[in-house]
Motif scaffolding. Structure first.
Motif, PDB file in Angstrom:
ATOM      1  N   MET A 164      -3.047  -2.971 -16.111  1.00  0.00           N
ATOM      2  CA  MET A 164      -4.238  -3.587 -16.612  1.00  0.00           C
ATOM      3  C   MET A 164      -4.673  -2.844 -17.880  1.00  0.00           C
ATOM      4  O   MET A 164      -4.560  -1.637 -17.990  1.00  0.00           O
ATOM      5  CB  MET A 164      -5.326  -3.504 -15.556  1.00  0.00           C
ATOM      6  N   SER A 165      -5.140  -3.604 -18.839  1.00  0.00           N
ATOM      7  CA  SER A 165      -5.561  -2.979 -20.085  1.00  0.00           C
ATOM      8  C   SER A 165      -7.077  -3.005 -20.207  1.00  0.00           C
ATOM      9  O   SER A 165      -7.746  -3.869 -19.663  1.00  0.00           O
ATOM     10  CB  SER A 165      -4.924  -3.693 -21.270  1.00  0.00           C
ATOM     11  N   PHE A 166      -7.562  -2.032 -20.914  1.00  0.00           N
ATOM     12  CA  PHE A 166      -8.997  -1.920 -21.141  1.00  0.00           C
ATOM     13  C   PHE A 166      -9.246  -2.136 -22.616  1.00  0.00           C
ATOM     14  O   PHE A 166      -8.857  -1.316 -23.458  1.00  0.00           O
ATOM     15  CB  PHE A 166      -9.494  -0.540 -20.690  1.00  0.00           C
ATOM     16  N   LEU A 167      -9.858  -3.231 -22.979  1.00  0.00           N
ATOM     17  CA  LEU A 167     -10.140  -3.591 -24.366  1.00  0.00           C
ATOM     18  C   LEU A 167      -8.861  -3.608 -25.220  1.00  0.00           C
ATOM     19  O   LEU A 167      -8.859  -3.210 -26.383  1.00  0.00           O
ATOM     20  CB  LEU A 167     -11.168  -2.642 -24.986  1.00  0.00           C
ATOM     21  N   GLY A 168      -7.766  -4.026 -24.644  1.00  0.00           N
ATOM     22  CA  GLY A 168      -6.505  -4.123 -25.368  1.00  0.00           C
ATOM     23  C   GLY A 168      -5.738  -2.831 -25.469  1.00  0.00           C
ATOM     24  O   GLY A 168      -4.677  -2.782 -26.082  1.00  0.00           O
ATOM     25  N   LEU A 169      -6.242  -1.740 -24.913  1.00  0.00           N
ATOM     26  CA  LEU A 169      -5.542  -0.459 -24.966  1.00  0.00           C
ATOM     27  C   LEU A 169      -4.667  -0.312 -23.734  1.00  0.00           C
ATOM     28  O   LEU A 169      -5.093  -0.609 -22.617  1.00  0.00           O
ATOM     29  CB  LEU A 169      -6.549   0.699 -25.041  1.00  0.00           C
ATOM     30  N   ARG A 170      -3.457   0.147 -23.926  1.00  0.00           N
ATOM     31  CA  ARG A 170      -2.545   0.317 -22.806  1.00  0.00           C
ATOM     32  C   ARG A 170      -2.669   1.733 -22.253  1.00  0.00           C
ATOM     33  O   ARG A 170      -3.214   2.627 -22.894  1.00  0.00           O
ATOM     34  CB  ARG A 170      -1.113   0.051 -23.253  1.00  0.00           C
ATOM     35  N   LYS A 171      -2.142   1.903 -21.045  1.00  0.00           N
ATOM     36  CA  LYS A 171      -2.240   3.208 -20.401  1.00  0.00           C
ATOM     37  C   LYS A 171      -1.397   4.253 -21.143  1.00  0.00           C
ATOM     38  O   LYS A 171      -1.803   5.404 -21.268  1.00  0.00           O
ATOM     39  CB  LYS A 171      -1.785   3.092 -18.949  1.00  0.00           C
ATOM     40  N   TRP A 172      -0.205   3.842 -21.617  1.00  0.00           N
ATOM     41  CA  TRP A 172       0.685   4.763 -22.310  1.00  0.00           C
ATOM     42  C   TRP A 172       0.718   4.399 -23.798  1.00  0.00           C
ATOM     43  O   TRP A 172       0.679   3.238 -24.154  1.00  0.00           O
ATOM     44  CB  TRP A 172       2.095   4.701 -21.726  1.00  0.00           C
ATOM     45  N   PRO A 173       0.824   5.395 -24.669  1.00  0.00           N
ATOM     46  CA  PRO A 173       0.837   5.096 -26.102  1.00  0.00           C
ATOM     47  C   PRO A 173       2.117   4.347 -26.513  1.00  0.00           C
ATOM     48  O   PRO A 173       3.177   4.547 -25.935  1.00  0.00           O
ATOM     49  CB  PRO A 173       0.764   6.464 -26.765  1.00  0.00           C
ATOM     50  N   THR A 174       1.986   3.511 -27.488  1.00  0.00           N
ATOM     51  CA  THR A 174       3.127   2.769 -28.003  1.00  0.00           C
ATOM     52  C   THR A 174       3.956   3.697 -28.887  1.00  0.00           C
ATOM     53  O   THR A 174       3.406   4.408 -29.728  1.00  0.00           O
ATOM     54  CB  THR A 174       2.629   1.581 -28.843  1.00  0.00           C
ATOM     55  N   PRO A 175       5.286   3.699 -28.731  1.00  0.00           N
ATOM     56  CA  PRO A 175       6.117   4.559 -29.592  1.00  0.00           C
ATOM     57  C   PRO A 175       6.069   4.076 -31.035  1.00  0.00           C
ATOM     58  O   PRO A 175       6.041   2.887 -31.307  1.00  0.00           O
ATOM     59  CB  PRO A 175       7.517   4.403 -29.011  1.00  0.00           C
ATOM     60  N   VAL A 176       6.056   5.028 -31.961  1.00  0.00           N
ATOM     61  CA  VAL A 176       5.960   4.676 -33.373  1.00  0.00           C
ATOM     62  C   VAL A 176       7.268   4.975 -34.087  1.00  0.00           C
ATOM     63  O   VAL A 176       7.817   4.122 -34.777  1.00  0.00           O
ATOM     64  CB  VAL A 176       4.797   5.441 -34.048  1.00  0.00           C
ATOM     65  N   ALA A 177       7.786   6.170 -33.948  1.00  0.00           N
ATOM     66  CA  ALA A 177       8.959   6.587 -34.719  1.00  0.00           C
ATOM     67  C   ALA A 177      10.233   5.886 -34.245  1.00  0.00           C
ATOM     68  O   ALA A 177      11.088   5.547 -35.064  1.00  0.00           O
ATOM     69  CB  ALA A 177       9.138   8.090 -34.627  1.00  0.00           C
ATOM     70  N   ARG A 178      10.363   5.660 -32.980  1.00  0.00           N
ATOM     71  CA  ARG A 178      11.605   5.104 -32.468  1.00  0.00           C
ATOM     72  C   ARG A 178      11.879   3.690 -32.978  1.00  0.00           C
ATOM     73  O   ARG A 178      12.999   3.414 -33.422  1.00  0.00           O
ATOM     74  CB  ARG A 178      11.585   5.133 -30.941  1.00  0.00           C
ATOM     75  N   PRO A 179      10.936   2.771 -32.961  1.00  0.00           N
ATOM     76  CA  PRO A 179      11.258   1.448 -33.502  1.00  0.00           C
ATOM     77  C   PRO A 179      11.311   1.395 -35.033  1.00  0.00           C
ATOM     78  O   PRO A 179      11.831   0.443 -35.600  1.00  0.00           O
ATOM     79  CB  PRO A 179      10.133   0.553 -32.987  1.00  0.00           C
ATOM     80  N   LEU A 180      10.810   2.418 -35.699  1.00  0.00           N
ATOM     81  CA  LEU A 180      10.800   2.407 -37.160  1.00  0.00           C
ATOM     82  C   LEU A 180      11.990   3.120 -37.792  1.00  0.00           C
ATOM     83  O   LEU A 180      12.103   3.148 -39.019  1.00  0.00           O
ATOM     84  CB  LEU A 180       9.506   3.039 -37.671  1.00  0.00           C
ATOM     85  N   TRP A 181      12.901   3.699 -37.010  1.00  0.00           N
ATOM     86  CA  TRP A 181      13.986   4.480 -37.597  1.00  0.00           C
ATOM     87  C   TRP A 181      14.870   3.669 -38.536  1.00  0.00           C
ATOM     88  O   TRP A 181      15.310   4.204 -39.560  1.00  0.00           O
ATOM     89  CB  TRP A 181      14.809   5.205 -36.532  1.00  0.00           C
ATOM     90  N   PRO A 182      15.160   2.384 -38.294  1.00  0.00           N
ATOM     91  CA  PRO A 182      15.984   1.665 -39.277  1.00  0.00           C
ATOM     92  C   PRO A 182      15.294   1.530 -40.636  1.00  0.00           C
ATOM     93  O   PRO A 182      15.945   1.614 -41.688  1.00  0.00           O
ATOM     94  CB  PRO A 182      16.194   0.283 -38.661  1.00  0.00           C
ATOM     95  N   PHE A 183      13.981   1.347 -40.637  1.00  0.00           N
ATOM     96  CA  PHE A 183      13.252   1.213 -41.890  1.00  0.00           C
ATOM     97  C   PHE A 183      13.195   2.540 -42.633  1.00  0.00           C
ATOM     98  O   PHE A 183      13.273   2.582 -43.858  1.00  0.00           O
ATOM     99  CB  PHE A 183      11.840   0.687 -41.617  1.00  0.00           C
ATOM    100  N   ILE A 184      13.050   3.627 -41.902  1.00  0.00           N
ATOM    101  CA  ILE A 184      13.027   4.953 -42.525  1.00  0.00           C
ATOM    102  C   ILE A 184      14.396   5.273 -43.123  1.00  0.00           C
ATOM    103  O   ILE A 184      14.502   5.776 -44.248  1.00  0.00           O
ATOM    104  CB  ILE A 184      12.584   6.014 -41.501  1.00  0.00           C
ATOM    105  N   ALA A 185      15.465   4.960 -42.387  1.00  0.00           N
ATOM    106  CA  ALA A 185      16.816   5.213 -42.891  1.00  0.00           C
ATOM    107  C   ALA A 185      17.104   4.349 -44.121  1.00  0.00           C
ATOM    108  O   ALA A 185      17.654   4.832 -45.122  1.00  0.00           O
ATOM    109  CB  ALA A 185      17.839   4.937 -41.796  1.00  0.00           C
ATOM    110  N   ALA A 186      16.727   3.082 -44.079  1.00  0.00           N
ATOM    111  CA  ALA A 186      16.953   2.191 -45.219  1.00  0.00           C
ATOM    112  C   ALA A 186      16.142   2.635 -46.424  1.00  0.00           C
ATOM    113  O   ALA A 186      16.623   2.561 -47.564  1.00  0.00           O
ATOM    114  CB  ALA A 186      16.607   0.762 -44.835  1.00  0.00           C
ATOM    115  N   SER A 187      14.929   3.109 -46.209  1.00  0.00           N
ATOM    116  CA  SER A 187      14.107   3.596 -47.309  1.00  0.00           C
ATOM    117  C   SER A 187      14.732   4.821 -47.961  1.00  0.00           C
ATOM    118  O   SER A 187      14.720   4.954 -49.191  1.00  0.00           O
ATOM    119  CB  SER A 187      12.699   3.941 -46.815  1.00  0.00           C
TER     120      SER A 187
END
Length: 62
Positions: A1-24
């Motif tokens: 269950m979410s509270f005001l759209g916030l999830r219990k665990w933080p969303t990963p940031v670096a892991r899904p962005l690694w292709p963009f960082i490598a391409a940059s």
């Protein structure tokens, strides 16, 4: 269950962005190499507006 759209665990940031960082990184490297080759080309090496002309002339004498 979410509270005001916030999830219990933080969303990963670096892991899904690694292709963009490598391409940059690759894009930055290739553009800098192309710029260096263009500045040192025959057409622009002796141009007085080229800020690297003195450095290119100094390296050409070696």
């Amino acid at each position: 269950m979410s509270f005001l759209g916030l999830r219990k665990w933080p969303t990963p940031v670096a892991r899904p962005l690694w292709p963009f960082i490598a391409a940059s990184t690759v894009t930055f490297y290739l553009v800098s190499k192309m710029q260096d080759l263009a500045v040192r080309s025959e057409e622009y090496a002796k141009d007085p507006r080229n800020p690297y002309s003195a450095q290119i002339a100094k390296e050409a004498h070696h």
